[in-house]
Motif scaffolding. Structure first.
Motif, PDB file in Angstrom:
ATOM      1  N   THR A   1      -9.042  -4.574 -15.601  1.00 43.82           N
ATOM      2  CA  THR A   1     -10.139  -5.235 -14.893  1.00 43.82           C
ATOM      3  C   THR A   1     -10.414  -4.621 -13.528  1.00 43.82           C
ATOM      4  O   THR A   1     -11.431  -4.938 -12.907  1.00 43.82           O
ATOM      5  CB  THR A   1      -9.846  -6.732 -14.717  1.00 43.82           C
ATOM      6  OG1 THR A   1      -8.675  -6.898 -13.893  1.00 43.82           O
ATOM      7  CG2 THR A   1      -9.618  -7.398 -16.073  1.00 43.82           C
ATOM      8  N   ARG A   2      -9.515  -3.764 -13.055  1.00 41.59           N
ATOM      9  CA  ARG A   2      -9.725  -3.108 -11.763  1.00 41.59           C
ATOM     10  C   ARG A   2      -8.957  -1.796 -11.744  1.00 41.59           C
ATOM     11  O   ARG A   2      -7.923  -1.668 -12.401  1.00 41.59           O
ATOM     12  CB  ARG A   2      -9.283  -4.013 -10.596  1.00 41.59           C
ATOM     13  CG  ARG A   2      -7.878  -4.515 -10.693  1.00 41.59           C
ATOM     14  CD  ARG A   2      -7.563  -5.514  -9.589  1.00 41.59           C
ATOM     15  NE  ARG A   2      -7.522  -4.871  -8.286  1.00 41.59           N
ATOM     16  CZ  ARG A   2      -7.245  -5.532  -7.159  1.00 41.59           C
ATOM     17  NH1 ARG A   2      -7.005  -6.830  -7.195  1.00 41.59           N
ATOM     18  NH2 ARG A   2      -7.226  -4.892  -6.009  1.00 41.59           N
ATOM     19  N   PRO A   3      -9.444  -0.813 -11.013  1.00 43.81           N
ATOM     20  CA  PRO A   3      -8.768   0.497 -10.985  1.00 43.81           C
ATOM     21  C   PRO A   3      -7.533   0.484 -10.096  1.00 43.81           C
ATOM     22  O   PRO A   3      -7.424  -0.304  -9.156  1.00 43.81           O
ATOM     23  CB  PRO A   3      -9.852   1.419 -10.406  1.00 43.81           C
ATOM     24  CG  PRO A   3     -10.676   0.515  -9.530  1.00 43.81           C
ATOM     25  CD  PRO A   3     -10.691  -0.813 -10.223  1.00 43.81           C
ATOM     26  N   GLY A   4      -6.596   1.381 -10.415  1.00 45.89           N
ATOM     27  CA  GLY A   4      -5.439   1.568  -9.562  1.00 45.89           C
ATOM     28  C   GLY A   4      -4.335   0.558  -9.802  1.00 45.89           C
ATOM     29  O   GLY A   4      -4.456  -0.385 -10.582  1.00 45.89           O
ATOM     30  N   ALA A   5      -3.218   0.779  -9.097  1.00 43.42           N
ATOM     31  CA  ALA A   5      -2.071  -0.109  -9.190  1.00 43.42           C
ATOM     32  C   ALA A   5      -2.337  -1.404  -8.431  1.00 43.42           C
ATOM     33  O   ALA A   5      -3.219  -1.468  -7.564  1.00 43.42           O
ATOM     34  CB  ALA A   5      -0.837   0.589  -8.631  1.00 43.42           C
ATOM     35  N   MET A   6      -1.563  -2.440  -8.760  1.00 43.03           N
ATOM     36  CA  MET A   6      -1.748  -3.737  -8.128  1.00 43.03           C
ATOM     37  C   MET A   6      -0.421  -4.301  -7.654  1.00 43.03           C
ATOM     38  O   MET A   6       0.634  -3.995  -8.217  1.00 43.03           O
ATOM     39  CB  MET A   6      -2.396  -4.721  -9.110  1.00 43.03           C
ATOM     40  CG  MET A   6      -3.828  -4.394  -9.474  1.00 43.03           C
ATOM     41  SD  MET A   6      -4.597  -5.711 -10.472  1.00 43.03           S
ATOM     42  CE  MET A   6      -3.787  -5.421 -12.057  1.00 43.03           C
ATOM     43  N   THR A   7      -0.473  -5.136  -6.641  1.00 38.14           N
ATOM     44  CA  THR A   7       0.723  -5.825  -6.166  1.00 38.14           C
ATOM     45  C   THR A   7       1.018  -7.014  -7.072  1.00 38.14           C
ATOM     46  O   THR A   7       0.156  -7.469  -7.837  1.00 38.14           O
ATOM     47  CB  THR A   7       0.546  -6.335  -4.733  1.00 38.14           C
ATOM     48  OG1 THR A   7      -0.474  -7.355  -4.728  1.00 38.14           O
ATOM     49  CG2 THR A   7       0.144  -5.210  -3.783  1.00 38.14           C
ATOM     50  N   LEU A   8       2.219  -7.528  -6.969  1.00 38.74           N
ATOM     51  CA  LEU A   8       2.592  -8.710  -7.728  1.00 38.74           C
ATOM     52  C   LEU A   8       1.674  -9.879  -7.383  1.00 38.74           C
ATOM     53  O   LEU A   8       1.249 -10.630  -8.277  1.00 38.74           O
ATOM     54  CB  LEU A   8       4.052  -9.077  -7.431  1.00 38.74           C
ATOM     55  CG  LEU A   8       4.570 -10.400  -8.008  1.00 38.74           C
ATOM     56  CD1 LEU A   8       4.430 -10.422  -9.519  1.00 38.74           C
ATOM     57  CD2 LEU A   8       6.015 -10.631  -7.578  1.00 38.74           C
ATOM     58  N   SER A   9       1.369 -10.027  -6.121  1.00 40.82           N
ATOM     59  CA  SER A   9       0.493 -11.127  -5.700  1.00 40.82           C
ATOM     60  C   SER A   9      -0.892 -10.996  -6.312  1.00 40.82           C
ATOM     61  O   SER A   9      -1.490 -11.989  -6.746  1.00 40.82           O
ATOM     62  CB  SER A   9       0.395 -11.177  -4.177  1.00 40.82           C
ATOM     63  OG  SER A   9       1.657 -11.444  -3.594  1.00 40.82           O
ATOM     64  N   ASP A  10      -1.410  -9.756  -6.353  1.00 45.65           N
ATOM     65  CA  ASP A  10      -2.726  -9.525  -6.963  1.00 45.65           C
ATOM     66  C   ASP A  10      -2.713  -9.936  -8.434  1.00 45.65           C
ATOM     67  O   ASP A  10      -3.613 -10.625  -8.913  1.00 45.65           O
ATOM     68  CB  ASP A  10      -3.110  -8.044  -6.861  1.00 45.65           C
ATOM     69  CG  ASP A  10      -3.462  -7.626  -5.453  1.00 45.65           C
ATOM     70  OD1 ASP A  10      -3.848  -8.500  -4.649  1.00 45.65           O
ATOM     71  OD2 ASP A  10      -3.350  -6.420  -5.160  1.00 45.65           O
ATOM     72  N   ILE A  11      -1.679  -9.499  -9.130  1.00 42.99           N
ATOM     73  CA  ILE A  11      -1.590  -9.763 -10.569  1.00 42.99           C
ATOM     74  C   ILE A  11      -1.446 -11.253 -10.837  1.00 42.99           C
ATOM     75  O   ILE A  11      -2.104 -11.808 -11.727  1.00 42.99           O
ATOM     76  CB  ILE A  11      -0.414  -8.977 -11.183  1.00 42.99           C
ATOM     77  CG1 ILE A  11      -0.698  -7.473 -11.073  1.00 42.99           C
ATOM     78  CG2 ILE A  11      -0.183  -9.384 -12.630  1.00 42.99           C
ATOM     79  CD1 ILE A  11       0.501  -6.605 -11.379  1.00 42.99           C
ATOM     80  N   ALA A  12      -0.606 -11.922 -10.076  1.00 44.95           N
ATOM     81  CA  ALA A  12      -0.414 -13.361 -10.261  1.00 44.95           C
ATOM     82  C   ALA A  12      -1.708 -14.118 -10.003  1.00 44.95           C
ATOM     83  O   ALA A  12      -2.041 -15.065 -10.738  1.00 44.95           O
ATOM     84  CB  ALA A  12       0.692 -13.866  -9.336  1.00 44.95           C
TER      85      ALA A  12
ATOM     86  N   ARG B   1       3.711 -16.889  -9.206  1.00 49.77           N
ATOM     87  CA  ARG B   1       4.199 -15.559  -8.845  1.00 49.77           C
ATOM     88  C   ARG B   1       5.503 -15.239  -9.585  1.00 49.77           C
ATOM     89  O   ARG B   1       5.702 -14.111 -10.051  1.00 49.77           O
ATOM     90  CB  ARG B   1       4.407 -15.494  -7.337  1.00 49.77           C
ATOM     91  CG  ARG B   1       4.547 -14.089  -6.760  1.00 49.77           C
ATOM     92  CD  ARG B   1       4.516 -14.147  -5.243  1.00 49.77           C
ATOM     93  NE  ARG B   1       4.528 -12.824  -4.655  1.00 49.77           N
ATOM     94  CZ  ARG B   1       5.614 -12.116  -4.416  1.00 49.77           C
ATOM     95  NH1 ARG B   1       6.808 -12.615  -4.723  1.00 49.77           N
ATOM     96  NH2 ARG B   1       5.535 -10.915  -3.874  1.00 49.77           N
ATOM     97  N   ALA B   2       6.393 -16.221  -9.697  1.00 48.68           N
ATOM     98  CA  ALA B   2       7.681 -15.987 -10.356  1.00 48.68           C
ATOM     99  C   ALA B   2       7.492 -15.674 -11.839  1.00 48.68           C
ATOM    100  O   ALA B   2       8.189 -14.816 -12.399  1.00 48.68           O
ATOM    101  CB  ALA B   2       8.578 -17.211 -10.187  1.00 48.68           C
ATOM    102  N   THR B   3       6.546 -16.354 -12.477  1.00 47.71           N
ATOM    103  CA  THR B   3       6.273 -16.100 -13.895  1.00 47.71           C
ATOM    104  C   THR B   3       5.717 -14.699 -14.094  1.00 47.71           C
ATOM    105  O   THR B   3       6.143 -13.961 -14.995  1.00 47.71           O
ATOM    106  CB  THR B   3       5.277 -17.139 -14.442  1.00 47.71           C
ATOM    107  OG1 THR B   3       5.828 -18.441 -14.279  1.00 47.71           O
ATOM    108  CG2 THR B   3       4.985 -16.886 -15.917  1.00 47.71           C
ATOM    109  N   ALA B   4       4.743 -14.321 -13.242  1.00 46.58           N
ATOM    110  CA  ALA B   4       4.157 -12.986 -13.335  1.00 46.58           C
ATOM    111  C   ALA B   4       5.222 -11.917 -13.118  1.00 46.58           C
ATOM    112  O   ALA B   4       5.232 -10.879 -13.801  1.00 46.58           O
ATOM    113  CB  ALA B   4       3.034 -12.835 -12.314  1.00 46.58           C
TER     114      ALA B   4
END
Length: 261
Positions: free
Chosen positions: A32-43, A50-53
């Motif tokens: 859905t978006r280019p590049g790498a993502m942080t855990l917070s972004d993904i969650a 956040r813990a589940t992600a």
């Protein structure tokens, strides 16, 4: 992209593995978006704690599907094995790939195979001379079914009531100035394509592209896919598509019918 918090749709709890469902859908979120993502972004995008992600990502990382530098997460090429497993196991691809190659070589244009997935078409194989390969119709490419020739060729399998319901629930957004979006007109166009046995779409899905398609039927007459030939509008006229390309597509679809189960 649907959120990852889902119910089992009425299925028995023992028939539904929520963690697997979440993991697979989380993989899709990377597209859905280019590049790498942080855990917070993904969650946040996944609408998950956040813990589940984090647990899902670490599981995917252990399996080699995700890589991380400790801060950012990104998919690895291992994810491509999921798609290649489908392509290797698909009877449609195995049967039609050599047919597409022959058709494309004979007309010196791209020939593609697509299947219907909800309101979209997904291109799962193609053939063509190297000189005309472009990035627009790669394997896995999706387009709305209502405004593509392959989509209309497959939508013709539905009754008028079923088709009307599909169009009512679909997002009929214009992709070009030529895109037909009025449901009544679309119903008439698809019905006419059904009667003719083919669909020709001129600059409705992409501004400088036209294509012609025929449905692919299996042994029992059920439509399972569609094949097309597409070209830039400056290179091929609509008349040439019907007089030169259509017979090739019809012959190709007929030649594989008895092989598709």
């Amino acid at each position: 992209m649907p959120k990852l918090k889902r119910d089992a749709g009425g299925e028995a709890a023992t028939d539904y593995v929520e963690s697997l469902d979440r993991g697979l859908r989380l993989l899709q979120l990377f597209g859905t978006r280019p590049g790498a993502m942080t855990l917070s972004d993904i969650a946040r995008i996944a609408d998950l704690p956040r813990a589940t992600a984090r647990r899902i990502l670490l599981t995917l990382q252990r399996g080699g599907f995700v890589a991380s530098d400790g801060k950012l997460f990104a998919l690895t090429p291992q994810v491509l094995t999921l798609a290649s497993s489908f392509l290797r196991s698909s009877q449609l691809v195995n049967v039609l790939q050599p047919v597409l190659d022959r058709v494309a070589e004979s007309v010196k244009e791209i020939a593609s195979l697509a299947v219907l997935d909800g309101d979209e078409v997904v291109f799962i194989a193609r053939g063509g001379p190297v000189r005309v390969f472009s990035g627009g119709l790669e394997i896995g490419y999706r387009l709305p079914a209502f405004c593509t020739s392959v989509g209309r060729a497959m939508l013709g399998q539905f009754s008028e009531a079923e088709l009307a319901a599909r169009l009512k629930s679909a997002s009929l957004q214009a992709l070009t100035p030529q895109t037909v979006t009025a449901p009544k007109r679309l119903l008439a166009v698809i019905a006419d394509d059904r009667r003719k046995g083919y669909s020709l779409v001129d600059r409705e899905a992409e501004p400088h592209f036209r294509s012609i398609s025929v449905p692919v039927r299996r042994y029992d007459d059920v439509i399972v896919a569609a094949i097309n030939i597409g070209s830039h509008v400056d290179r091929i006229s609509t008349d040439e598509m019907t007089t030169r390309f259509l017979p090739l597509l019809q012959d190709a679809a007929a030649s594989v019918r008895s092989q598709l189960l």
